[in-house]
Design an enzyme around this catalytic site. Structure first.
Site, PDB file in Angstrom:
ATOM      1  CE  LYS A 164      39.078  49.290  39.118  1.00  0.00           C
ATOM      2  NZ  LYS A 164      40.477  48.919  38.642  1.00  0.00           N
ATOM      3  CE  LYS A 214      39.686  44.578  45.383  1.00  0.00           C
ATOM      4  NZ  LYS A 214      39.882  44.516  44.304  1.00  0.00           N
ATOM      5  CE  LYS A 273      45.307  53.401  51.616  1.00  0.00           C
ATOM      6  NZ  LYS A 273      46.788  53.795  51.855  1.00  0.00           N
TER       7      LYS A 273
HETATM    8  P1  TYM Z   1      46.702  45.512  42.575  1.00  0.00           P
HETATM    9  O1  TYM Z   1      47.616  46.706  41.903  1.00  0.00           O
HETATM   10  O2  TYM Z   1      45.341  46.097  42.534  1.00  0.00           O
HETATM   11  O3  TYM Z   1      47.028  44.571  43.449  1.00  0.00           O
HETATM   12  C1  TYM Z   1      48.425  43.836  43.622  1.00  0.00           C
HETATM   13  C2  TYM Z   1      48.244  42.562  44.098  1.00  0.00           C
HETATM   14  O4  TYM Z   1      47.566  42.471  45.506  1.00  0.00           O
HETATM   15  C3  TYM Z   1      46.832  41.742  45.502  1.00  0.00           C
HETATM   16  N1  TYM Z   1      45.481  42.250  46.389  1.00  0.00           N
HETATM   17  C4  TYM Z   1      44.905  41.572  47.495  1.00  0.00           C
HETATM   18  N2  TYM Z   1      45.244  40.441  47.942  1.00  0.00           N
HETATM   19  C5  TYM Z   1      44.501  40.244  48.945  1.00  0.00           C
HETATM   20  N3  TYM Z   1      43.569  40.837  49.532  1.00  0.00           N
HETATM   21  C6  TYM Z   1      43.329  41.950  49.027  1.00  0.00           C
HETATM   22  N4  TYM Z   1      42.418  42.890  49.646  1.00  0.00           N
HETATM   23  C7  TYM Z   1      43.926  42.550  47.808  1.00  0.00           C
HETATM   24  N5  TYM Z   1      43.832  43.477  47.303  1.00  0.00           N
HETATM   25  C8  TYM Z   1      44.978  43.307  46.212  1.00  0.00           C
HETATM   26  C9  TYM Z   1      45.934  41.694  43.982  1.00  0.00           C
HETATM   27  O5  TYM Z   1      45.304  40.448  43.723  1.00  0.00           O
HETATM   28  C10 TYM Z   1      47.307  41.549  43.146  1.00  0.00           C
HETATM   29  O6  TYM Z   1      47.830  40.315  43.150  1.00  0.00           O
HETATM   30  N6  TYM Z   1      45.883  44.026  37.363  1.00  0.00           N
HETATM   31  C11 TYM Z   1      46.780  43.903  38.582  1.00  0.00           C
HETATM   32  C12 TYM Z   1      47.999  44.234  38.171  1.00  0.00           C
HETATM   33  C13 TYM Z   1      48.744  43.523  37.024  1.00  0.00           C
HETATM   34  C14 TYM Z   1      49.163  42.162  37.184  1.00  0.00           C
HETATM   35  C15 TYM Z   1      49.886  41.942  35.802  1.00  0.00           C
HETATM   36  C16 TYM Z   1      49.178  41.127  38.210  1.00  0.00           C
HETATM   37  C17 TYM Z   1      48.872  43.916  35.752  1.00  0.00           C
HETATM   38  N7  TYM Z   1      49.720  43.103  35.159  1.00  0.00           N
HETATM   39  C18 TYM Z   1      50.334  40.558  35.620  1.00  0.00           C
HETATM   40  C19 TYM Z   1      49.819  39.762  37.835  1.00  0.00           C
HETATM   41  C20 TYM Z   1      50.092  39.484  36.514  1.00  0.00           C
HETATM   42  C21 TYM Z   1      46.296  44.652  39.804  1.00  0.00           C
HETATM   43  O7  TYM Z   1      45.519  45.753  39.639  1.00  0.00           O
HETATM   44  O8  TYM Z   1      46.770  44.424  41.053  1.00  0.00           O
END
Ligand code: TYM
Length: 332
Positions: free
Chosen positions: A114, A195, A198
């Site tokens: 990023k 991957k 959004k």
């Molecule tokens: P975020 O909001 O980007 O995504 C939420 C969840 O979706 C999964 N994910 C995917 N899995 C498979 N293929 C993809 N293309 C794909 N894109 C997203 C992510 O791995 C995630 O599990 N930092 C985290 C949010 C967070 C969090 C936490 C997660 C904040 N605190 C504590 C676990 C525990 C995030 O940005 O996820």
């Protein structure tokens, strides 16, 4: 016996997409029938590391809540809540900042990516994984169900928790990332080497949003990039990434083995059949979710009530935990 505690989170930074669903949320829904204690959090504080528009954030938060309930999270089986409504998260982040070496944060690949793509970045972007660590360890979570891209962050959470335990005495459970064997990395259908996401730099034409209408979903899948061959088999070759991605989506939705999946397409001529089958499966999942979403989103007061119950429950666990942290660190 103490139940296994599960924590995971998702950012309200745009409509949920198929990657979020297959990589993470599907597991969350399935966990509800496994005698586990479940905490699922809408991480709005995280979203503000990049999102700047207050109205957009407000709308996104309610929309994501409606979507999570529509996907099958049941407020009687899971604590579903908004991160910023539980103050312990921001407070734990500060306390954990004090024990986290900055080099650990500078090494995070998501931060590095990023940082390269944005003109100016906030301090919060670097600090992002410390807030995430607090989210998880405040609840003494044993398991964190996530997609592949979050693995490094959960491993960091383990390291920070371990460091706190070493400095101030045994305080936190060390969490394990739980990554599904299929669906952990759903790729962008237009650009299968990247991957599905959004985020600000993403090619939207290859993203299947859970709120997209049937026609645009059909179009997105039919337009999916494949290759010039016609063999429908799993492979790790770069050129085969598009076909591999479609097969992976087919595999995770049907629950079939790789061998069974390849058998299903053994007599297919060309990739059209594969795309049609995947589109049918994806619509089979999304159409009913979208209908339920419309019910939840039409009643924002009821939605807010459900989220307040979740926040109240989350506070009963996280507030005593943050007090314990402060006491161990010497605050009076
Ligand atoms: P975020 O909001 O980007 O995504 C939420 C969840 O979706 C999964 N994910 C995917 N899995 C498979 N293929 C993809 N293309 C794909 N894109 C997203 C992510 O791995 C995630 O599990 N930092 C985290 C949010 C967070 C969090 C936490 C997660 C904040 N605190 C504590 C676990 C525990 C995030 O940005 O996820």
């Amino acid at each position: 016996m103490k139940k296994i505690r599960v924590f995971s989170g998702i950012q309200p930074s745009g409509d949920m997409h198929l990657g979020n669903y297959l990589g993470a949320v599907k597991q969350w829904v399935e966990n509800q029938d496994k005698e586990k204690e479940n905490f699922y959090c809408i991480v709005d504080l995280h979203a503000h590391t990049i999102l700047r528009d207050a109205k957009e954030l407000r709308d996104n938060i309610r929309s994501l809540a409606a979507m999570l309930f529509a996907c099958g999270l049941d407020p009687n089986k899971s604590t579903v809540f908004i991160q910023s409504q539980v103050r312990a998260h921001a407070e734990a982040c500060w306390l954990l900042n004090c024990v986290t070496p900055i080099g650990w944060l500078e090494r995070m690949t998501q931060y590095k990516d990023k940082k390269e793509k944005l003109n100016s970045i906030s301090a919060a972007l670097l600090d992002y994984p410390v807030l995430q660590t607090g989210d998880i360890i405040l609840y003494d979570a044993n398991e964190v169900p996530i997609g592949e891209d979050q693995k490094q962050h959960v491993e960091l959470a383990r390291d920070i928790a371990q460091r706190f335990n070493n400095l101030f005495g045994e305080t936190f459970v060390l969490p394990d990332p739980i990554i599904p064997s299929v669906g952990a990395r759903v790729m962008n259908l237009s650009n299968p080497l990247s991957k599905m996401s959004k985020s600000f730099d993403e090619d939207e034409s290859g993203v299947v949003g859970l709120l997209d209408d049937d026609n645009s979903i059909l179009k997105t899948i039919k337009r999916a990039v494949t290759d010039s061959g016609n063999q429908i088999v799993f492979s790790n070759d770069k050129e085969n990434a598009g076909v591999n991605n479609l097969l992976g989506i087919y595999k995770v939705i049907t629950g079939k083995s790789s061998m069974q999946v390849e058998k299903d397409f053994a007599n297919a001529k060309g990739y059209g059949v594969l795309k049609e089958s995947v589109a049918e499966l994806v619509l089979g999942i999304i159409t009913p979710i979208r209908a339920k979403y419309k019910e939840y989103i039409s009643d924002p007061q009821e939605l807010d009530k459900l989220l307040e119950v979740g926040a109240e429950n989350a506070r009963t666990i996280s507030e005593p935990k943050v007090s314990e942290m402060k006491e161990r660190m010497g605050f009076i």
